[in-house]
Design a protein around this motif. Structure first.
Motif, PDB file in Angstrom:
ATOM      1  N   UNK A   1       0.833  -1.202   0.000  1.00 34.27           N
ATOM      2  CA  UNK A   1       0.000   0.000   0.000  1.00 34.27           C
ATOM      3  C   UNK A   1       0.867   1.251   0.000  1.00 34.27           C
ATOM      4  N   UNK A   2       0.527   2.180  -0.859  1.00 32.96           N
ATOM      5  CA  UNK A   2       1.228   3.458  -0.886  1.00 32.96           C
ATOM      6  C   UNK A   2       0.630   4.368   0.188  1.00 32.96           C
ATOM      7  N   UNK A   3       1.501   5.063   0.906  1.00 31.54           N
ATOM      8  CA  UNK A   3       1.014   6.011   1.901  1.00 31.54           C
ATOM      9  C   UNK A   3       2.013   7.155   2.017  1.00 31.54           C
ATOM     10  N   UNK A   4       1.564   8.235   2.590  1.00 33.33           N
ATOM     11  CA  UNK A   4       2.407   9.425   2.710  1.00 33.33           C
ATOM     12  C   UNK A   4       2.299   9.980   4.125  1.00 33.33           C
ATOM     13  N   UNK A   5       3.199  10.894   4.449  1.00 31.05           N
ATOM     14  CA  UNK A   5       3.124  11.565   5.744  1.00 31.05           C
ATOM     15  C   UNK A   5       1.789  12.284   5.890  1.00 31.05           C
ATOM     16  N   UNK A   6       1.295  12.856   4.782  1.00 26.36           N
ATOM     17  CA  UNK A   6       0.018  13.575   4.834  1.00 26.36           C
ATOM     18  C   UNK A   6      -1.129  12.649   5.219  1.00 26.36           C
TER      19      UNK A   6
END
Length: 225
Positions: A183-188
């Motif tokens: 899964x792709x995830x970001x700090x945001x």
């Protein structure tokens, strides 16, 4: 929870991954000993499900290797053979429980909950801070004796933060706990989730603060006077 599934039956692994994800867990699924061994060493898993017979080796050897590397993750082994010798070998290799195929999904989930309760860091059936009471086994939250509804991811974040006690949870560690490897995830994304959780706690009248410490991470603590 962050769960590792090692199963070479594609239909079964997909079904397990889907059911566990629906329950709010971050799930990594692998079909080989080689891939699972790498993942187990780089990711902090709360539970592992390992089939005995894999395409490139024996699941019991995988568990034995993990234990030799100092990894103590509670582990449930799956097998198609209901023979005492097979179970004994798996348990001696370091597995904590065994489940024979075919099995009911609800039994699997119940066994995983039992394994999670046996994890060394879990010593209480309920976790309390301020007027917040969290039951990790039923994933229920009350604030001042009133139920508070959270999404599965919000529950996972709260579970991680409340277990940390007075230790700061880095943002990256929280993200890796909430999302599977694929899964792709970001700090945001993590910041947005924490913001939603903080707002729900505040709206419920919780006497705790979910603080963001710039450059460090997050901590859940009792609000000051």
């Amino acid at each position: 929870m962050r769960i590792l599934v090692v199963e070479n039956d594609r239909l079964l692994s997909e079904a397990l991954g889907r059911r566990l994800a629906e329950a709010g867990h971050a799930v990594d699924v692998f079909a080989t000993v080689a891939d699972a061994e790498v993942a187990w060493k780089i990711a902090a898993y709360d539970l592992c499900i390992v089939d005995v017979m894999l395409d490139d080796g024996d699941g019991r050897a995988l568990v034995r290797s993990a234990r030799a590397a100092g990894l103590r993750t509670p582990t449930l082994m799956l097998t198609a053979r209901d023979e005492i010798g097979d179970r004994v070998t798996g348990l001696d290799a370091g597995a904590h429980d065994y489940l024979v195929k075919p099995f009911a999904t609800e039994e699997l989930l119940a066994r995983l909950r039992a394994l999670r309760r046996r994890a060394p860091e879990i010593t209480a059936t309920e976790l309390r801070i301020g007027n917040l009471l969290y039951d990790p086994h039923s994933a229920s939250l009350t604030v001042a004796d009133r139920d508070v509804r959270l999404t599965a991811q919000e529950h996972a974040a709260l579970d991680k933060l409340i277990r940390a006690g007075d230790r700061v949870t880095p943002k990256r560690m929280l993200g890796e706990h909430l999302y599977a490897l694929h899964q792709e995830w970001s700090d945001n994304a993590v910041e947005t989730l924490v913001h939603r959780l903080r707002r729900k706690l505040t709206d419920a009248g919780a006497t705790v603060e979910l603080k963001a410490l710039r450059g460090l991470g997050y901590i859940l603590c009792e609000a000051g006077p």
